[in-house]
Design a protein around this motif. Sequence first.
Motif, PDB file in Angstrom:
ATOM      1  N   ARG A  18       0.819  -1.190  -0.029  1.00 49.51           N
ATOM      2  CA  ARG A  18       0.198  -0.063  -0.090  1.00 49.51           C
ATOM      3  C   ARG A  18       0.821   1.355  -0.103  1.00 49.51           C
ATOM      4  N   PHE A  19       1.867   1.230   0.874  1.00 46.10           N
ATOM      5  CA  PHE A  19       2.585   2.772   0.935  1.00 46.10           C
ATOM      6  C   PHE A  19       3.875   2.573   0.266  1.00 46.10           C
ATOM      7  N   LEU A  20       4.170   1.398  -0.346  1.00 51.18           N
ATOM      8  CA  LEU A  20       5.613   1.587  -0.917  1.00 51.18           C
ATOM      9  C   LEU A  20       5.501   1.344  -2.730  1.00 51.18           C
ATOM     10  N   ALA A  21       6.435   1.839  -3.423  1.00 49.45           N
ATOM     11  CA  ALA A  21       6.710   1.616  -4.725  1.00 49.45           C
ATOM     12  C   ALA A  21       7.761   1.414  -5.125  1.00 49.45           C
ATOM     13  N   ASP A  22       8.499   0.603  -5.917  1.00 46.63           N
ATOM     14  CA  ASP A  22       9.811   0.662  -6.416  1.00 46.63           C
ATOM     15  C   ASP A  22       9.635   1.203  -7.896  1.00 46.63           C
ATOM     16  N   VAL A  23      10.775   1.839  -8.152  1.00 46.95           N
ATOM     17  CA  VAL A  23      10.739   2.889  -9.553  1.00 46.95           C
ATOM     18  C   VAL A  23      12.408   2.649  -9.859  1.00 46.95           C
ATOM     19  N   VAL A  24      12.696   2.849 -11.107  1.00 46.83           N
ATOM     20  CA  VAL A  24      13.932   2.791 -11.623  1.00 46.83           C
ATOM     21  C   VAL A  24      14.191   4.198 -12.006  1.00 46.83           C
TER      22      VAL A  24
END
Length: 238
Positions: A18-24
Amino acid sequence: MQFDPPLIEGRLVKRYKRFLADVVTDTNEAITIHCPNTGSMRACLSEGAPCWYSKSDSKTRKYPHTWEIATTPDGFLAGINTHRANGLVEELLVTGGEPTLAEYGQLQREVKYGEEKSRIDFLLRGEGLPDCYVEVKNVTLHEGGGLGLFPDAVSERGAKHLRELASMVALGHRAVLLFCVQHTGVTRVAPADAIDPRYGALLREVAAKGVEVLAWGARLSAREISLVTPLPVDLSPI
């Protein structure tokens, strides 16, 4: 609402917990950023697509970056930081951008009110005018054809706010539900009856009792988000 410095562009890998996202990043570094949206974000997520995030200088934050804008699966931009909605609406109200509320000269934020112990987003006051209670809802769910829907999940809290607004009208005040549409593909707004039929029925009921329902569409970029376009709200019976 301007971003200084501008938002940083990356590519979404995935959202999780819910509160996290991985990005490049643009330098091909994988980082984890904060996702400030507790909703389903239905129709907002497109893995591998461009996204934009801000960076905090706070030394105490575990994740210094905050996700601000997503690219949707159909290629539009969506402002997924729900905490921005009130600031965007406040700018609209303070500058007199919404003509039906332009006469109010006083604005208070987060005022306690109602029998169900709520807080109204904005209480507007003006000499010789009835008090006006403004509740803000962020819209990012796009079902195609320009149609934006709210809510994107069953919302008991949203229903509570509708009841509180109706009670203010019954007391002789004005009450406004204002949809802040942070989605570049949305040209009109309606209740999401297939997701929360109770909310849709209650919205139509309180509108018939005098609660005013407005919607404004946002322009989104890495440098600025602002509400620029009034949008129609369709409350036709289903």
